[in-house]
Design a protein around this motif. Sequence first.
Motif, PDB file in Angstrom:
ATOM      1  N   ALA A   1      21.580 -42.004 -53.493  1.00 19.73           N
ATOM      2  CA  ALA A   1      22.659 -41.076 -52.646  1.00 19.73           C
ATOM      3  C   ALA A   1      23.778 -41.948 -53.241  1.00 19.73           C
ATOM      4  N   MET A   2      23.945 -43.571 -53.003  1.00 20.26           N
ATOM      5  CA  MET A   2      24.488 -44.344 -53.495  1.00 20.26           C
ATOM      6  C   MET A   2      24.930 -44.024 -55.426  1.00 20.26           C
ATOM      7  N   GLU A   3      23.795 -44.774 -55.755  1.00 21.71           N
ATOM      8  CA  GLU A   3      23.476 -44.767 -57.023  1.00 21.71           C
ATOM      9  C   GLU A   3      23.540 -43.665 -57.890  1.00 21.71           C
ATOM     10  N   LEU A   4      23.669 -42.301 -56.638  1.00 24.48           N
ATOM     11  CA  LEU A   4      23.802 -41.423 -57.930  1.00 24.48           C
ATOM     12  C   LEU A   4      25.422 -40.590 -57.517  1.00 24.48           C
ATOM     13  N   THR A   5      26.423 -41.333 -56.872  1.00 23.97           N
ATOM     14  CA  THR A   5      27.874 -41.014 -56.945  1.00 23.97           C
ATOM     15  C   THR A   5      28.750 -42.146 -58.210  1.00 23.97           C
ATOM     16  N   THR A   6      27.442 -42.801 -58.982  1.00 20.86           N
ATOM     17  CA  THR A   6      28.276 -43.775 -60.051  1.00 20.86           C
ATOM     18  C   THR A   6      28.490 -42.869 -60.942  1.00 20.86           C
ATOM     19  N   LYS A   7      27.396 -41.602 -61.239  1.00 26.97           N
ATOM     20  CA  LYS A   7      26.898 -40.366 -62.065  1.00 26.97           C
ATOM     21  C   LYS A   7      27.650 -39.470 -61.888  1.00 26.97           C
ATOM     22  N   PRO A   8      28.434 -39.689 -62.685  1.00 26.10           N
ATOM     23  CA  PRO A   8      29.778 -38.048 -62.248  1.00 26.10           C
ATOM     24  C   PRO A   8      29.443 -36.813 -63.096  1.00 26.10           C
ATOM     25  N   LYS A   9      29.109 -36.436 -63.521  1.00 27.67           N
ATOM     26  CA  LYS A   9      28.184 -35.156 -64.223  1.00 27.67           C
ATOM     27  C   LYS A   9      27.418 -34.888 -62.837  1.00 27.67           C
ATOM     28  N   VAL A  10      26.833 -35.269 -61.348  1.00 27.07           N
ATOM     29  CA  VAL A  10      25.670 -35.442 -60.946  1.00 27.07           C
ATOM     30  C   VAL A  10      26.313 -34.609 -60.027  1.00 27.07           C
ATOM     31  N   ASP A  11      26.103 -33.103 -59.247  1.00 25.09           N
ATOM     32  CA  ASP A  11      26.486 -33.005 -57.920  1.00 25.09           C
ATOM     33  C   ASP A  11      25.506 -33.227 -56.787  1.00 25.09           C
ATOM     34  N   VAL A  12      25.740 -34.511 -55.996  1.00 28.14           N
ATOM     35  CA  VAL A  12      25.047 -34.870 -55.274  1.00 28.14           C
ATOM     36  C   VAL A  12      24.857 -34.271 -53.519  1.00 28.14           C
ATOM     37  N   ILE A  13      23.738 -33.962 -52.968  1.00 27.48           N
ATOM     38  CA  ILE A  13      24.044 -33.143 -51.933  1.00 27.48           C
ATOM     39  C   ILE A  13      23.183 -34.518 -50.738  1.00 27.48           C
TER      40      ILE A  13
ATOM     41  N   ILE B   1      27.743 -35.017 -50.912  1.00 26.51           N
ATOM     42  CA  ILE B   1      29.199 -36.506 -51.053  1.00 26.51           C
ATOM     43  C   ILE B   1      29.846 -35.713 -52.361  1.00 26.51           C
ATOM     44  N   SER B   2      31.507 -36.539 -52.016  1.00 24.85           N
ATOM     45  CA  SER B   2      32.439 -36.457 -52.733  1.00 24.85           C
ATOM     46  C   SER B   2      31.560 -37.990 -53.011  1.00 24.85           C
ATOM     47  N   LYS B   3      32.938 -38.113 -54.480  1.00 26.22           N
ATOM     48  CA  LYS B   3      32.126 -38.866 -55.047  1.00 26.22           C
ATOM     49  C   LYS B   3      33.064 -40.333 -55.347  1.00 26.22           C
ATOM     50  N   GLU B   4      34.176 -39.781 -55.011  1.00 24.87           N
ATOM     51  CA  GLU B   4      35.461 -40.703 -54.068  1.00 24.87           C
ATOM     52  C   GLU B   4      35.465 -41.270 -53.217  1.00 24.87           C
ATOM     53  N   SER B   5      35.013 -41.090 -52.029  1.00 25.89           N
ATOM     54  CA  SER B   5      35.105 -41.352 -50.918  1.00 25.89           C
ATOM     55  C   SER B   5      33.420 -41.715 -50.663  1.00 25.89           C
ATOM     56  N   GLN B   6      33.081 -41.409 -51.586  1.00 28.08           N
ATOM     57  CA  GLN B   6      31.046 -41.769 -50.674  1.00 28.08           C
ATOM     58  C   GLN B   6      30.692 -41.113 -49.254  1.00 28.08           C
ATOM     59  N   ILE B   7      31.414 -39.707 -48.564  1.00 20.01           N
ATOM     60  CA  ILE B   7      31.377 -39.282 -47.468  1.00 20.01           C
ATOM     61  C   ILE B   7      30.850 -38.042 -48.415  1.00 20.01           C
ATOM     62  N   ALA B   8      29.746 -36.990 -46.886  1.00 19.94           N
ATOM     63  CA  ALA B   8      29.888 -35.488 -46.735  1.00 19.94           C
ATOM     64  C   ALA B   8      30.875 -34.998 -47.050  1.00 19.94           C
ATOM     65  N   ILE B   9      30.418 -33.650 -47.578  1.00 22.84           N
ATOM     66  CA  ILE B   9      31.633 -32.773 -47.320  1.00 22.84           C
ATOM     67  C   ILE B   9      30.972 -31.648 -47.619  1.00 22.84           C
ATOM     68  N   GLY B  10      31.684 -30.207 -47.234  1.00 22.77           N
ATOM     69  CA  GLY B  10      31.542 -28.931 -47.141  1.00 22.77           C
ATOM     70  C   GLY B  10      31.277 -28.973 -45.831  1.00 22.77           C
ATOM     71  N   ALA B  11      30.606 -27.636 -46.515  1.00 25.49           N
ATOM     72  CA  ALA B  11      30.123 -26.549 -45.152  1.00 25.49           C
ATOM     73  C   ALA B  11      28.913 -26.643 -44.481  1.00 25.49           C
ATOM     74  N   ASN B  12      28.426 -27.431 -44.635  1.00 29.77           N
ATOM     75  CA  ASN B  12      27.233 -28.202 -44.093  1.00 29.77           C
ATOM     76  C   ASN B  12      27.691 -29.276 -43.258  1.00 29.77           C
ATOM     77  N   ALA B  13      28.169 -29.787 -43.746  1.00 29.76           N
ATOM     78  CA  ALA B  13      28.955 -31.364 -42.558  1.00 29.76           C
ATOM     79  C   ALA B  13      29.520 -30.883 -42.041  1.00 29.76           C
ATOM     80  N   THR B  14      30.634 -29.614 -42.322  1.00 30.46           N
ATOM     81  CA  THR B  14      31.422 -29.288 -41.178  1.00 30.46           C
ATOM     82  C   THR B  14      31.336 -28.511 -40.109  1.00 30.46           C
ATOM     83  N   HIS B  15      29.305 -28.400 -39.919  1.00 32.70           N
ATOM     84  CA  HIS B  15      28.332 -26.613 -39.758  1.00 32.70           C
ATOM     85  C   HIS B  15      27.896 -27.919 -38.685  1.00 32.70           C
ATOM     86  N   ALA B  16      26.980 -28.618 -39.274  1.00 31.21           N
ATOM     87  CA  ALA B  16      27.052 -30.012 -38.711  1.00 31.21           C
ATOM     88  C   ALA B  16      27.613 -30.673 -37.541  1.00 31.21           C
ATOM     89  N   LEU B  17      28.124 -30.896 -37.764  1.00 35.31           N
ATOM     90  CA  LEU B  17      29.404 -31.629 -36.883  1.00 35.31           C
ATOM     91  C   LEU B  17      29.779 -30.808 -35.606  1.00 35.31           C
TER      92      LEU B  17
END
Lengths: 249, 249
Positions: free
Chosen positions: A125-137, B143-159
């Motif tokens: 996941a960390m690595e994938l955050t460096t790929k601008p066009k990849v959505d990471v879940i 995963i938000s690329k800038e902050s490298q944290i999980a966001i979105g409905a899944n995350a808030t629901h899990a919380l």
Amino acid sequence: MLKEERHQAILSQVELHNRVLLTDIAEKLDVSIDTARRDVKELDQENKLRKVHGGAISLGFTTSSTRNTNIYALPQKITIAEKAATLLKNDAVIFIDGGTTCMEFARIIPLHLKLTCFTMSLPVAMELTTKPKVDVIFIGGKISKESQIAIGANATHALSEIKVDYGFIGTGYVDASDGLTDFDWDVVQVKKAIMKASKKTILLCISKKLNSRHRYKTCDMTAVDTMITELSPDDDQLKLFRNNNVHLI
Amino acid sequence: MLKEERHQAILSQVELHNRVLLTDIAEKLDVSIDTARRDVKELDQENKLRKVHGGAISLGFTTSSTRNTNIYALPQKITIAEKAATLLKNDAVIFIDGGTTCMEFARIIPLHLKLTCFTMSLPVAMELTTKPKVDVIFIGGKISKESQIAIGANATHALSEIKVDYGFIGTGYVDASDGLTDFDWDVVQVKKAIMKASKKTILLCISKKLNSRHRYKTCDMTAVDTMITELSPDDDQLKLFRNNNVHLI
DNA sequence: TATTATAATGCAATTTACTGCAATTAAAAC
DNA sequence: GTTTTAATTGCAGTAAATTGCATTATAATA
């Protein structure tokens, strides 16, 4: 902050990501761009890194023929990762497993490729955050310390709710008749769930693992659609695998 | 105070933090800057540390192993992290937010401490896997690329399904009257969910961020139980925060 | 080519370092 | 106990290093 500390911070960043932007240095170390530039310039003169337009890259990054200077990345794994990457198409939805081979695969994904990637491996996941066009879940759950992947009921349940085109998975052990096995029960459960969530399962596996087995079973070879190794397709070791309708690359 | 005592104090400081400022030595040991400088100079000649502009760093600091544990950590953040760590007790269940300050906090958690840590920050989770006695649970999501944290409905629901003793959170901006704000809407949603899941909210925040604000609001200061900064509690900037029943450290 | 982003340069403000010196303190000698 | 001696310390003045800003030059990109 002392200059020396900044230098170390910059070097560690370069070591980790093979590159660093001046703007990032300035922001994160709380100095002006000019200072960041001067720091990088000095480090370049000390031959600790190479200064390029807009930032710096690690010394080994350009020269060495092997792509990334990760000590754990065996050349064979890079070969496998490169082969696997040829399967990728724009807008594909894929799953990437943990492990060093899958990590190499994640690393090699071209920057221009638009993908949706699921994973429950922290490093991937960390690595994938460096790929601008990849959505990471990221599939959440309890983190296994050894493998750095999410395991447990949460993870398997989350996997039961998704469906991806390709699941790129690794395995601890593989054998033509015994199938895929592992030494960690929790990991096996997760891998099962990944395969269930994948329309096609692609196994990335270095030849060293062929013909080995362990305690817990993930699946038979018949459940694997494609297996990618670094061996040539006519290698003797692979003959046994052909009987399982497994496509070899 | 004898010179030898000062030397020991300086060395122990360098050993602990890998660094020391001349101004800090002067203040804490109650001597002039000149004396502090002379002390450091002597210790340098004895090869006990390395003198640099403005202070000194430990000899081992430049080796890459220690470097990796010191990525981009501003000294103030370490101070804050150390203070925050004093709140931890065995068997506590906590949440750790993303951001460099919280990252520093995760890093500083003692190895002997038995904890259950939730997080949705990839780097924090990675760091926590190095703590043998800490159970790590990752909150999945996009995963938000800038902050490298999980966001979105899944995350808030899990919380919404968990409850922790302490939520250690960071913020992009904070102001006594406008409260906590951020520039990313998704991040704000997640932070809200974290606070809801926490019995007590502890804000880790460097003084630079005080008295700043941005577009999206996370909460008022009244929702924060404790705020930890690197300033002394009688600093002028903090007076405004006292009116909100916020405990300052 | 036009436009933007990055680099290089000089400059001023600030911080830190060094030097010599006088005052003080601690240790040694008497 | 007193005197002598050496070391230590703080201060002032000066030198050097660091930093951020403004300006101009250069490189990348569309």
